[in-house]
Design an enzyme around this catalytic site. Structure first.
Site, mmCIF file in Angstrom:
data_model
loop_
_atom_site.group_PDB
_atom_site.id
_atom_site.type_symbol
_atom_site.label_atom_id
_atom_site.label_comp_id
_atom_site.label_asym_id
_atom_site.label_seq_id
_atom_site.Cartn_x
_atom_site.Cartn_y
_atom_site.Cartn_z
ATOM 1 N N TYR A 58 0.814 -1.212 0.000
ATOM 2 C CA TYR A 58 0.000 0.000 0.000
ATOM 3 C C TYR A 58 0.853 1.270 0.000
ATOM 4 O O TYR A 58 1.771 1.427 0.810
ATOM 5 C CB TYR A 58 -0.921 0.021 1.236
ATOM 6 N N HIS A 88 -3.898 16.333 -1.135
ATOM 7 C CA HIS A 88 -4.309 16.353 0.263
ATOM 8 C C HIS A 88 -4.156 17.733 0.905
ATOM 9 O O HIS A 88 -4.498 17.911 2.084
ATOM 10 C CB HIS A 88 -3.512 15.312 1.066
ATOM 11 N N ASN A 200 1.105 10.874 6.688
ATOM 12 C CA ASN A 200 0.538 9.950 7.665
ATOM 13 C C ASN A 200 1.182 10.210 9.020
ATOM 14 O O ASN A 200 2.410 10.173 9.139
ATOM 15 C CB ASN A 200 0.798 8.499 7.250
ATOM 16 N N TYR A 284 -18.091 25.135 48.893
ATOM 17 C CA TYR A 284 -17.304 24.144 48.165
ATOM 18 C C TYR A 284 -16.159 24.756 47.367
ATOM 19 O O TYR A 284 -15.098 24.148 47.220
ATOM 20 C CB TYR A 284 -18.200 23.366 47.196
ATOM 21 N N ARG A 287 -13.524 25.013 50.065
ATOM 22 C CA ARG A 287 -13.262 23.786 50.803
ATOM 23 C C ARG A 287 -12.808 22.641 49.893
ATOM 24 O O ARG A 287 -12.032 21.784 50.303
ATOM 25 C CB ARG A 287 -14.540 23.395 51.546
ATOM 26 N N PHE A 332 -1.616 5.436 12.731
ATOM 27 C CA PHE A 332 -1.871 6.851 12.479
ATOM 28 C C PHE A 332 -3.158 7.344 13.129
ATOM 29 O O PHE A 332 -3.479 8.524 13.093
ATOM 30 C CB PHE A 332 -1.975 7.107 10.968
ATOM 31 N N GLU A 417 -11.997 4.650 5.398
ATOM 32 C CA GLU A 417 -11.705 5.222 6.715
ATOM 33 C C GLU A 417 -13.048 5.452 7.405
ATOM 34 O O GLU A 417 -13.576 6.569 7.417
ATOM 35 C CB GLU A 417 -10.888 6.501 6.561
#
Length: 526
Positions: A58, A88, A200, A284, A287, A332, A417
Site C-alpha cells: 500500500y 491532500h 501519515n 465548596y 473547601r 496513524f 476510513e
C-alpha cells in the site's frame, strides 16, 4: 541556532513535551546521529526494492485510500508521492501559530527518524533545515479528521519540500520556491512512499497536545496560588487541606494540591486571627479546592503519560519492519490523544468554573470585613461586580466547547476510513478553553488581591505576601470605579508570563528547601 546549545538526537533520544518545546524555541539543537542515518539508508533501500518488485504494498506501488488496489508502475512512483501532497492540501481556516508549526516539524522528524518509514536522509535533512532556518510553511488549522493521520495539515506542512506552498520567513510570507532559490536549494524529488510517510501521522494532534500540556500546567499551578490568596481574602479554613483527610482518599492530584495550599498558607496571621470563629464550614469553591483542582491535575497527568508514548511512536502507514515484513495498520489513528485531549479540555474548563464561583463568593459581602462588591463606596461605584460577568461569560463559553470531539465520527475515503478520531478538533478546542481559563484566572487574581487587601494589617504567609506584592506592583488597589479591562489585561499578562509561578518557586526555594520540593514534583515537569 547557537553552536553551544545542548543536543537532542532525533530517533535515538526519548523526546518529552518539554524537549519538543525547547527544540521548537531554539534552546535545544536537534541532530541526526550516525547510526540513525544508517538506519534511514537501510529503510530507503527496502522501500526502493518494494517499489521495483511485483508484490503490492500500500502506498508504495498502489494508490491511496479506496484506490489501494490500483497498481502503480515503478516509473510513476515519484509522481504518485507528489500528487498525494498536492491532492491532500485541502486545509481551511486560520493559519497555525508559528510555534505549533515548529512543533509539528519537530515531532515529524522524531517519528520519521525511527527508521520505519522509508524516508530518505536528504528529505529529513531538508525538514531539519526548515526548522533550523525558521522557514515555516503556512498550515491551515482546519481539515483534519485525525484518522489516517493529520492528512491535510501535514500535506500543507510539506508542500515546500517540492517547491510549492508559502512560507513565513524573516517576518514576511513568500512562495516556498522563492525562498528555496534564495538559499540555492532545489525542490526535492520525492522517493517511493515519501509523500505518504510525510502526511501519515498524528503530528498536528500531538503538537496541540504539547501546547496544552504546557499551558494547562501553568493554569493549574496558578489556580492553586490564586485560590490560596482567595482563602485568605475570604477568611477560609485551612482544616480541609489537612494531610490526614487526603490520605484517606489519596489521589495523586488531590494530595499535591492540598500540600501546595498548606505550604502557601503557612505562617499566616490571617488564619490565626479567625481560628476560633463560629463558621462550621466553607463553601465548596474554597473547601473542595484539592478535590477539584486535583482531579484536573490527574487529567493533566493522564495526557502527559499518553503524550510521552506518542512523541516517540511511529505513526506512519505502512510501517516497514524489514525487507520481508511491511504492515499496513492503524498507528496513524488519533484516538489515544483525541480522548485524552477531550478529558483535558473538560478538566481545564472545571478550573475556570470553580474560579468563577470564588469570584462570585468574594463579591457577596457575606464575609466579615469584606464590603459588598469589594468596594466601600458602592452605589456610586459598581465595584468588582461586572468583572464577574466576564468570568461567567467565559465559563459558559467553555461549557459549550467541552462537548467531546472524539465522540463523533464521520466516515471518509469512500468508507475505507469508516471510523475517525476528530482529534485535531479536540486539540484546537482544548487550547481555546485554556485561553479562556487564563482570562478567568486573571479576573480571580485581581479579585483575590482586592479581598486580600482588606485583611491588612494582618499578614498572610510569606509566600502569598510575595505574590500579592507582585500583583500590587502592576495593579493598584481599587477605591473607585475605573476601566477594569485595563486591569484585566495586566492580570492576563501576569498569568500568561508565569511570573507568579516563578516568584513562588524562587521564594520557596530561597526560604525553605523542604517547601521547594512541593512546587516542582511530578505535576510541574513535562
Amino acid at each position: 541556532m547557537g553552536k553551544n546549545l545542548p543536543v537532542f538526537h532525533f530517533g535515538k533520544d526519548t523526546l518529552t513535551a518539554g524537549q519538543a518545546l525547547a527544540l521548537a524555541r531554539g534552546t535545544l539543537k536537534g541532530v541526526l546521529a550516525p547510526d540513525t542515518r544508517s538506519r534511514l539508508r537501510m529503510g530507503e533501500t527496502i522501500v526502493r526494492n518494494i517499489a521495483d518488485g511485483s508484490h503490492p504494498v500500500y502506498g508504495i506501488n498502489t494508490g491511496f485510500g479506496p484506490l489501494c488496489t490500483t497498481r502503480i508502475s515503478p516509473g510513476a512512483t515519484s509522481q504518485l508521492q507528489v500528487n498525494i501532497l498536492k491532492s491532500h492540501s485541502v486545509g481551511v481556516g486560520p493559519l497555525l501559530e508559528p510555534e505549533l508549526v515548529r512543533l509539528m516539524l519537530v515531532l515529524k522528524i522524531q517519528s520519521l527518524a525511527q527508521g520505519y518509514s522509508g524516508i530518505r536522509e536528504k528529505t529529513l535533512d531538508r525538514i531539519l533545515w526548515h526548522l533550523e532556518e525558521d522557514v515555516l510553511p503556512e498550515v491551515p488549522s482546519q481539515g483534519s479528521v485525525g484518522a489516517s493521520g493529520d492528512l491535510a495539515p501535514l500535506a500543507h506542512l510539506f508542500l515546500p519540500l517540492i517547491g510549492l506552498g508559502r512560507v513565513r520567513y524573516h517576518g514576511g510570507v513568500k512562495p516556498a520556491a522563492e525562498v528555496l532559490e534564495a538559499h540555492h536549494l532545489n525542490p526535492l524529488e520525492l522517493g517511493p512512499k515519501e509523500g505518504l510517510a510525510l502526511i501519515n501521522g498524528t503530528q498536528f494532534i500531538a503538537a496541540h497536545a504539547v501546547a496544552v500540556i504546557e499551558k494547562m500546567c501553568a493554569c493549574l499551578s496558578q489556580a492553586d496560588i490564586i485560590g490560596a490568596m482567595m482563602i485568605e481574602g475570604l477568611q477560609g479554613s485551612v482544616k480541609p487541606f489537612h494531610q490526614a483527610l487526603h490520605q484517606l482518599r489519596p489521589y495523586k492530584g488531590t494530595l499535591h494540591v492540598a500540600e501546595r495550599i498548606r505550604n502557601l498558607l503557612q505562617g499566616s496571621e490571617i488564619l490565626e486571627d479567625h481560628i476560633d470563629c463560629d463558621r462550621v464550614q466553607d463553601p465548596y469553591s474554597l473547601r473542595c479546592i484539592p478535590q477539584v483542582h486535583g482531579a484536573s491535575r490527574n487529567a493533566w497527568l493522564h495526557l502527559k503519560e499518553l503524550l510521552e508514548v506518542e512523541l516517540n511512536a511511529v505513526t506512519d502507514n505502512p510501517v516497514i519492519i524489514d525487507q520481508e515484513l511491511s504492515i499496513s495498520g492503524g498507528n496513524f489513528h488519533g484516538q489515544p490523544l483525541a480522548m485524552a485531549l477531550d478529558y483535558a479540555c473538560l478538566a481545564t474548563s472545571e478550573i475556570g468554573n470553580i474560579s468563577d464561583r470564588r469570584i462570585y463568593l468574594a463579591l457577596e459581602g457575606n464575609n466579615t470585613g469584606l464590603p459588598t462588591l469589594l468596594m466601600k463606596d458602592t452605589g456610586l461605584n459598581s465595584g468588582y461586580m461586572i468583572l464577574q460577568y466576564t468570568s461567567a461569560a467565559l465559563a459558559s463559553e467553555n461549557k459549550g466547547l467541552c462537548f467531546p470531539a472524539s465522540a463523533d465520527s464521520i466516515p471518509t475515503s469512500l468508507g475505507q476510513e469508516d471510523h475517525v478520531s476528530m482529534g485535531s478538533i479536540s486539540g484546537r478546542k482544548a487550547l481555546q478553553v485554556l485561553g479562556n481559563v487564563e482570562k478567568i484566572l486573571a479576573i480571580e487574581l485581581l479579585t483575590a488581591a482586592q479581598a486580600f487587601e482588606f485583611r491588612k494589617p494582618l499578614k498572610s504567609g510569606w509566600l502569598l505576601e510575595q505574590a500579592h506584592a507582585l500583583v500590587r506592583s502592576r495593579v493598584t488597589f481599587a477605591k473607585e470605579d475605573r476601566i477594569f479591562a485595563e486591569d484585566i489585561e495586566v492580570g492576563l499578562e501576569l498569568i500568561r508570563s508565569g511570573a507568579l509561578i516563578r516568584l513562588i518557586d524562587k521564594t520557596a526555594a530561597r526560604g525553605d528547601q523542604s517547601l521547594a520540593t512541593a512546587f516542582d514534583p511530578l505535576f510541574e515537569t513535562y
